[in-house]
Design a protein around this motif. Sequence first.
Motif, short mmCIF file in Angstrom:
data_model
loop_
_atom_site.label_atom_id
_atom_site.label_comp_id
_atom_site.label_asym_id
_atom_site.label_seq_id
_atom_site.Cartn_x
_atom_site.Cartn_y
_atom_site.Cartn_z
N LEU A 104 0.88 -1.18 0.00
CA LEU A 104 -0.09 0.07 -0.04
C LEU A 104 0.69 1.21 -0.17
O LEU A 104 1.58 1.37 0.87
CB LEU A 104 -0.97 -0.06 1.23
N ILE A 105 0.85 2.31 -0.99
CA ILE A 105 1.39 3.23 -1.18
C ILE A 105 0.33 4.43 -0.71
O ILE A 105 -0.76 4.21 -1.37
CB ILE A 105 2.05 3.77 -2.40
N PHE A 106 0.72 5.41 0.21
CA PHE A 106 -0.44 6.42 0.24
C PHE A 106 0.23 7.76 0.56
O PHE A 106 1.36 7.85 0.71
CB PHE A 106 -1.38 5.96 1.51
N ALA A 107 -0.49 8.97 0.68
CA ALA A 107 -0.11 10.07 0.94
C ALA A 107 -0.42 10.42 2.37
O ALA A 107 -1.60 10.11 2.86
CB ALA A 107 -0.69 11.25 -0.09
N SER A 108 0.33 11.36 3.14
CA SER A 108 0.09 11.77 4.26
C SER A 108 0.94 13.08 4.70
O SER A 108 1.95 13.33 4.19
CB SER A 108 0.40 10.63 5.45
N ASP A 109 0.27 13.72 5.77
CA ASP A 109 0.92 14.87 6.16
C ASP A 109 1.35 14.73 7.63
O ASP A 109 1.79 15.60 8.11
CB ASP A 109 0.11 16.36 5.94
N MET A 110 1.91 13.54 8.05
CA MET A 110 2.30 13.21 9.35
C MET A 110 3.63 13.86 9.40
O MET A 110 4.45 14.31 8.22
CB MET A 110 2.15 11.72 9.59
N SER A 111 3.99 14.14 10.65
CA SER A 111 5.31 14.84 10.85
C SER A 111 6.57 14.01 10.34
O SER A 111 6.21 13.00 10.59
CB SER A 111 5.33 15.35 12.32
N GLY A 112 7.73 14.95 10.17
CA GLY A 112 8.76 14.16 9.84
C GLY A 112 9.06 13.82 8.62
O GLY A 112 9.95 13.22 8.02
N GLY A 113 8.15 14.55 7.60
CA GLY A 113 8.11 14.19 6.41
C GLY A 113 9.27 15.17 5.37
O GLY A 113 9.98 16.11 6.14
N GLU A 114 9.29 15.17 4.25
CA GLU A 114 10.03 15.90 3.16
C GLU A 114 9.48 17.28 3.03
O GLU A 114 10.18 18.20 2.65
CB GLU A 114 10.41 15.01 2.02
N GLY A 115 8.24 16.99 2.95
CA GLY A 115 7.46 18.36 2.49
C GLY A 115 5.89 18.38 3.03
O GLY A 115 5.65 17.86 4.27
N GLY A 116 5.23 18.89 2.26
CA GLY A 116 3.70 19.01 2.92
C GLY A 116 3.25 17.83 3.13
O GLY A 116 2.61 17.40 4.18
N THR A 117 2.91 17.15 2.00
CA THR A 117 2.25 15.38 2.03
C THR A 117 3.47 14.79 1.26
O THR A 117 3.74 15.07 0.21
CB THR A 117 0.84 15.49 1.54
N ASP A 118 3.62 13.64 2.02
CA ASP A 118 4.60 12.70 1.51
C ASP A 118 4.20 11.40 1.02
O ASP A 118 2.93 11.21 1.26
CB ASP A 118 5.82 12.36 2.17
#
Length: 197
Positions: free
Chosen positions: A104-118
């Motif tokens: 499963l690949i998905f988008a998220s804005d959880m903290s610790g990412g590279e940008g806004g949504t990863d």
Amino acid sequence: KPLADLHFVKLENGEGKAVRFSDVLNSPVNDGPASFTADGATICFTRNKTIPKRLSNLGSRMDHLGLFFSKRVDGGWSTPEAFPHNGTDHSVMHAGLSADGRTLIFASDMSGGEGGTDLYRSELRDGQWTTPKNLGPPVNGPGNELFPFLHPDGTLYFSSDRPGGSGGLDVLRASPSGSGWNGPEFLPAPVNSIGND
């Protein structure tokens, strides 16, 4: 209205009419987008995680999005079950299931990412979804990566607003390399335009 429901179109000679997909899967809040396994037996879709007493309060509640799974059962769909890694302080959305339903690949804005949504990856092992892992650079950039699609040949397609594109969101393609992907490339026109693709 004005929230989203899942629909389908049965094409005949390239034409058809949109019909509500399932009363079991459609709810009073936003439902969709969705992804299916190749056999059509499993759906994973995005939904608001809570249903307020008054839908007019939905926007003011800062409700986050989550992913939900359902199985094809006796010609219908099972009651949706929440992805165990949905967040309480962030959204988990835009499922891209592999053909066999085990990645499963998905988008998220959880903290610790590279940008806004990863984009993140989780694997189904022994009936449990593994802790999501950020795909990292070069797939994720400083902007927003959204709407992943995992082709059966392993190619990852997604949209991003990173610099270098033709418009707002552009479609990129990343070819598989080992357990990850090579640096993504923008698809040419007419796939990408000055608008959001």
